[in-house]
Design a protein around this motif. Structure first.
Motif, PDB file in Angstrom:
ATOM      1  N   PHE A 113       0.840  -1.200   0.000  1.00 39.19           N
ATOM      2  CA  PHE A 113       0.000   0.000   0.000  1.00 39.19           C
ATOM      3  C   PHE A 113       0.874   1.249   0.000  1.00 39.19           C
ATOM      4  CE2 PHE A 113       0.562  -1.662   4.276  1.00 39.19           C
ATOM      5  CZ  PHE A 113       1.005  -0.574   5.015  1.00 39.19           C
ATOM      6  N   GLU A 114       0.247   2.388  -0.310  1.00 41.44           N
ATOM      7  CA  GLU A 114       0.923   3.689  -0.291  1.00 41.44           C
ATOM      8  C   GLU A 114       0.386   4.493   0.897  1.00 41.44           C
ATOM      9  OE1 GLU A 114       2.724   4.030  -3.302  1.00 41.44           O
ATOM     10  OE2 GLU A 114       1.408   3.436  -4.959  1.00 41.44           O
ATOM     11  N   THR A 115       1.208   5.417   1.418  1.00 36.35           N
ATOM     12  CA  THR A 115       0.777   6.237   2.550  1.00 36.35           C
ATOM     13  C   THR A 115       1.326   7.651   2.427  1.00 36.35           C
ATOM     14  OG1 THR A 115       0.787   4.282   4.005  1.00 36.35           O
ATOM     15  CG2 THR A 115       0.729   6.452   5.066  1.00 36.35           C
ATOM     16  N   PHE A 116       0.473   8.631   2.692  1.00 47.69           N
ATOM     17  CA  PHE A 116       0.898   9.994   2.971  1.00 47.69           C
ATOM     18  C   PHE A 116       0.622  10.258   4.442  1.00 47.69           C
ATOM     19  CE2 PHE A 116       0.377  11.177  -1.623  1.00 47.69           C
ATOM     20  CZ  PHE A 116       1.621  11.789  -1.790  1.00 47.69           C
ATOM     21  N   TYR A 117       1.620  10.769   5.161  1.00 46.28           N
ATOM     22  CA  TYR A 117       1.357  11.115   6.551  1.00 46.28           C
ATOM     23  C   TYR A 117       2.157  12.342   6.956  1.00 46.28           C
ATOM     24  CZ  TYR A 117       5.708   8.531   7.834  1.00 46.28           C
ATOM     25  OH  TYR A 117       6.997   8.083   7.954  1.00 46.28           O
ATOM     26  N   ILE A 118       1.797  12.887   8.111  1.00 51.28           N
ATOM     27  CA  ILE A 118       2.488  14.062   8.644  1.00 51.28           C
ATOM     28  C   ILE A 118       3.081  13.725  10.010  1.00 51.28           C
ATOM     29  CG2 ILE A 118       1.093  15.748   7.379  1.00 51.28           C
ATOM     30  CD1 ILE A 118      -0.603  16.130   9.912  1.00 51.28           C
ATOM     31  N   ARG A 119       4.099  14.526  10.373  1.00 54.37           N
ATOM     32  CA  ARG A 119       4.724  14.422  11.691  1.00 54.37           C
ATOM     33  C   ARG A 119       4.466  15.753  12.413  1.00 54.37           C
ATOM     34  NH1 ARG A 119       8.799  12.475   8.009  1.00 54.37           N
ATOM     35  NH2 ARG A 119       9.264  10.258   8.306  1.00 54.37           N
ATOM     36  N   PRO A 120       3.349  15.882  13.132  1.00 53.23           N
ATOM     37  CA  PRO A 120       2.958  17.181  13.675  1.00 53.23           C
ATOM     38  C   PRO A 120       3.985  17.844  14.583  1.00 53.23           C
ATOM     39  CG  PRO A 120       1.093  15.689  13.707  1.00 53.23           C
ATOM     40  CD  PRO A 120       2.285  14.869  13.326  1.00 53.23           C
ATOM     41  N   THR A 121       4.747  17.072  15.360  1.00 51.24           N
ATOM     42  CA  THR A 121       5.699  17.709  16.262  1.00 51.24           C
ATOM     43  C   THR A 121       6.898  18.294  15.524  1.00 51.24           C
ATOM     44  OG1 THR A 121       6.862  15.621  16.694  1.00 51.24           O
ATOM     45  CG2 THR A 121       5.052  16.200  18.186  1.00 51.24           C
ATOM     46  N   ASN A 122       7.040  17.978  14.232  1.00 51.22           N
ATOM     47  CA  ASN A 122       8.156  18.534  13.456  1.00 51.22           C
ATOM     48  C   ASN A 122       7.846  19.907  12.879  1.00 51.22           C
ATOM     49  OD1 ASN A 122       9.450  16.145  13.936  1.00 51.22           O
ATOM     50  ND2 ASN A 122       9.714  15.551  11.806  1.00 51.22           N
ATOM     51  N   GLY A 123       6.561  20.218  12.728  1.00 51.65           N
ATOM     52  CA  GLY A 123       6.168  21.410  11.998  1.00 51.65           C
ATOM     53  C   GLY A 123       6.743  22.714  12.522  1.00 51.65           C
TER      54      GLY A 123
END
Length: 225
Positions: A113-123
């Motif tokens: 499968f493919e995934t897009f995700y974010i790392r909120p503490t990096n922003g």
């Protein structure tokens, strides 16, 4: 002889674009989801009802967890959802970043499968390198983030302004082997992928969290061309 004149003839050209049909997925209906290494509940969060996903005690071999939406095949189109991710209380002192996003083109057996995700503490981290790792694309199992970062640094991740635990709108636009991730209200993509690793394919969709994450989801819409 009469003089013949030629007048330009206006031509109306109509460009046809693929129709997009959107479907709002009722996340309160937990019975329509297949859970992987996760526990799900319908609970209020920051003024809105939401789907809460947390890891089970023993995570799976890839360390990720999700709620896969049954009977929703996705090929080309748009996936939109509001997410709020933050490290769980149990993840204090670990490298957890509040990983949260969407998996798509999930193949039968859920091994590819493919995934897009974010790392909120990096922003909004003080470390610029961490900021540059705010968004991420991966393709399981052959292209985890570690391999992508090592072999093609900076190509499959980027910066986005994120706040842990706050609602963030994600929009994923897929056509063929290209996908774009839009974050927040921006009309410009935060991350563009020109070579989806699974190729031009279709599969199911899941709401995804990474290790050590407490993730909330609302307003999921899946639109197929």
């Amino acid at each position: 002889m009469p003089i013949m004149t030629t007048k330009p003839i206006a031509m109306l050209v109509i460009f046809l674009t693929p129709a997009i049909f959107g479907e709002t997925i009722p996340l309160a209906d937990l019975g329509q989801m297949d859970l992987k290494n996760s526990a799900a509940s319908w609970t209020p969060y920051k003024g809105a009802p939401s789907l809460l996903l947390v890891e089970k005690t023993t995570p799976g071999p890839t360390g990720e967890s999700w709620a896969e939406i049954r009977n929703r095949s996705f090929h080309n189109g748009v996936i939109e959802v509001d997410v709020a991710g933050a490290p769980s209380a149990q993840a204090a002192g670990t490298p957890a970043r509040g990983f949260i996003g969407v998996s798509f083109h999930i193949q039968p057996g859920a091994e590819r499968f493919e995934t897009f995700y974010i790392r909120p503490t990096n922003g909004r981290a003080d470390d610029q390198l961490r900021r540059n790792h705010s968004t991420q694309y991966t393709s399981t199992p052959d292209w985890p983030w570690e391999r992508l970062r090592k072999e093609t640094p900076g190509v499959y991740e980027s910066y986005a302004d994120l706040i842990p635990g706050e609602w963030t709108h994600l929009r994923i636009v897929v056509h063929g082997t290209e996908a774009r991730l839009f974050v927040g209200s921006s009309d410009q993509p935060a991350l563009i992928v020109h070579d989806l690793k699974l190729g031009d394919t279709k599969g199911s969709v899941a709401l995804w969290i990474g290790p050590g994450t407490e993730g909330h989801f609302k307003n999921l819409t899946i639109s197929n061309e």
